[in-house]
Design an enzyme around this catalytic site. Structure first.
Site, short mmCIF file in Angstrom:
data_model
loop_
_atom_site.label_atom_id
_atom_site.label_comp_id
_atom_site.label_asym_id
_atom_site.label_seq_id
_atom_site.Cartn_x
_atom_site.Cartn_y
_atom_site.Cartn_z
N TYR A 144 0.86 -1.19 0.00
CA TYR A 144 0.00 0.00 0.00
C TYR A 144 0.89 1.23 0.00
CZ TYR A 144 -3.38 3.52 1.60
OH TYR A 144 -4.17 4.63 1.72
N ASP A 258 9.16 2.80 -0.01
CA ASP A 258 8.13 3.50 0.76
C ASP A 258 8.30 3.11 2.22
OD1 ASP A 258 5.93 4.56 1.93
OD2 ASP A 258 4.47 3.72 0.52
N LYS A 286 4.22 9.18 8.98
CA LYS A 286 3.92 8.59 10.29
C LYS A 286 4.89 9.06 11.40
CE LYS A 286 0.87 5.18 8.46
NZ LYS A 286 0.94 4.44 7.21
C1 LIG Z 1 0.31 4.89 5.82
C2 LIG Z 1 1.05 4.64 4.57
C3 LIG Z 1 0.96 5.47 3.45
C4 LIG Z 1 -0.03 6.61 3.37
O1 LIG Z 1 0.21 7.59 4.32
P1 LIG Z 1 -0.98 8.61 4.69
O2 LIG Z 1 -0.34 9.55 5.65
O3 LIG Z 1 -2.07 7.77 5.27
O4 LIG Z 1 -1.40 9.25 3.43
C5 LIG Z 1 1.78 5.22 2.38
N1 LIG Z 1 2.64 4.19 2.39
C6 LIG Z 1 2.76 3.37 3.44
C7 LIG Z 1 3.75 2.26 3.40
C8 LIG Z 1 1.96 3.55 4.56
O5 LIG Z 1 2.05 2.70 5.58
#
Ligand SMILES: *Cc1c(COP(=O)(O)O)cnc(C)c1O
Length: 448
Positions: A144, A258, A286
């Site tokens: 994701y 990511d 995060k």
């Molecule tokens: C949470 C997450 C996102 C998206 O971040 P948001 O702040 O919710 O837009 C993208 N990539 C990864 C791996 C994530 O865990």
């Protein structure tokens, strides 16, 4: 459990907001029941509007590595807020946070702050395309990367690797430029890179997928600890990620990690430090926002020279780099380092694993507990390992839903979906972990 106040709020929310929520998984659709409305967070605890007190393992989906309302983080936010919430001009906190992140990620020489992980990934993809002049992106099924159009794409069935829109409203044109391969499958990746040679701007992966259960990169070693008979994960330094790096180099594609979840979570330098592999572009979010809305992307000086105003790749943000979020991030990273948080979290994780081992081994052939650092997942499955999304899809999500309800009614708040992971924070003390282990035992006994 009293839920009158949550029910009343949900009744109002449902007529005001789709699903009554600001983000879909919060609506409890995959575990049943109604979402609880939270009033306060303190340390490892969440307290709802009815006064129920939960030990929390969702931890706002990852950012709260120091627990809820950490005093140092709150103090930093309050101090910053007293001087204004946003200037729309440069401020010292951006500089300080940039220095801290860059010091931890050798692959990042320059960084741009944005307001969410989604924005970070969206911008990183634009950078990859702008810098290479190529259009195609390769992503992995089960990873994701936020909700930008060209990444809300799923793998087709069979051998088709062209992405298909995973959401209404995503155009076929968007999906067409995204190729999807299974995570942990090097042959398929090489096949796609070979065929697409010359067109592929970047391969993007979650180095350790945490948004479709927890899927360790292949050749991380599962071992059975003598006490528990339950698999944990030992990180083998040479693994899938090294091979992905080598394939990207061979076929001339950029590699995007990511690390929105794994950055400052698996180790201070994220998965890149843990596994000793370097990405070309890194996305963060995060933890670096300490619980406020933040994202960031970074790369070498050469790559970042493509970003406006230095270069032609446009990307901007009204509230980007705002002093509150930057201050929360700085306070979080400072404290992580000062208290040696990652060693501490590893100890807590080991303690937790040993505590729950007896309960899990009672149902050992039907449950699988995986844990990597302070990230964990409990699967209801007879499989002894998880390496693909199909392994996760084969898990018994109905049983997870029952487990979730059993845990919630006994005071433990898990992320409301069997496709999500759990997070330990430095605020989870021995007492909370023991109570959780007892609750797991009771809940398993009740539902199995
Ligand atoms: C949470 C997450 C996102 C998206 O971040 P948001 O702040 O919710 O837009 C993208 N990539 C990864 C791996 C994530 O865990």
């Amino acid at each position: 459990m009293k839920t009158d106040a949550s029910k009343a709020l949900y009744g109002r929310a449902i007529s005001l907001m789709p699903g009554g929520v600001s983000s879909p998984v919060r609506a409890f659709k995959s575990v049943g029941g109604q979402p609880l409305f939270m009033k306060r967070g303190r340390g490892a605890h969440l307290i709802d509007e009815d006064g129920n007190d939960f030990i929390d393992y969702c931890m706002s989906w990852g950012p709260l590595i120091l627990g809820h309302a950490d005093p140092e983080v709150i103090e930093a936010i309050v101090a910053a807020a007293a001087d204004g919430t946003s200037f729309g001009a440069p401020n010292r906190f951006e500089v300080e946070l940039a220095e801290m992140v860059i010091a931890r990620f050798p692959s990042i020489e320059k960084i741009r702050f944005v307001n969410s992980g989604t924005e970070a990934v969206m911008s990183a993809i634009r950078l990859a395309r702008g810098a290479t002049g190529k259009d195609t992106i390769v992503k992995c099924d089960g990873c994701y990367h936020g909700h930008a159009d060209h990444l809300l794409v799923a793998g087709g069935s069979g051998l088709a690797t062209f992405g298909t829109p995973d959401s209404a409203g995503v155009t076929k044109e968007n999906a067409k430029d995204t190729l999807v391969v299974p995570f942990n499958d090097l042959d398929r990746l090489e096949d796609v890179l070979k065929k697409g040679k010359g067109d592929i701007a970047a391969v993007i992966v979650e180095p350790v997928p945490c948004n479709y259960g927890l899927i360790p990169p292949y050749e991380s070693v599962y071992y059975s600890s003598a006490r528990s008979g339950q698999p944990s994960i030992e990180t083998k330094r040479k693994n899938y990620l090294h091979a992905v790096r080598a394939l990207c180099d061979r076929y001339g594609a950029l590699l995007i990690f990511d690390e929105v979840i794994t950055g400052f979570r698996l180790s201070p330098g994220g998965a890149q430090e843990l596994f000793g592999v370097r990405a070309d572009i890194t996305t963060l979010g995060k933890i670096i926002g300490g619980g406020l809305p933040v994202g960031a992307y970074g790369a070498s000086k050469e790559l970042m020279a493509h970003i406006a105003p230095d270069g032609p790749v446009y990307q901007a943000g009204t509230l980007s780099g705002n002093p509150l979020a930057m201050s929360a991030g700085i306070a979080t990273l400072k404290k992580l380092e000062r208290i040696g948080a990652h060693a501490l979290l590893d100890k807590k994780a080991e303690y937790f694993r040993n505590l729950i081992a007896p309960a899990l081994s009672r149902f050992g052939d039907k449950t699988l507990f995986l844990q990597m650092g302070s990230i964990f997942a409990l699967y209801f499955t007879e499989r002894r390992s998880i390496t693909t999304v199909d392994d996760v899809r084969a898990c018994d999500m109905k049983r997870f839903a029952a487990f979730h309800r059993a845990m919630l009614s006994r005071g433990v708040y898990l992320s409301p979906s069997g496709y999500e992971v759990g997070f330990l924070s430095t605020a989870h003390g021995d007492q909370e972990l023991r109570k959780t282990a007892e609750t797991i035992e009771e809940s398993l006994a009740a539902i199995m």
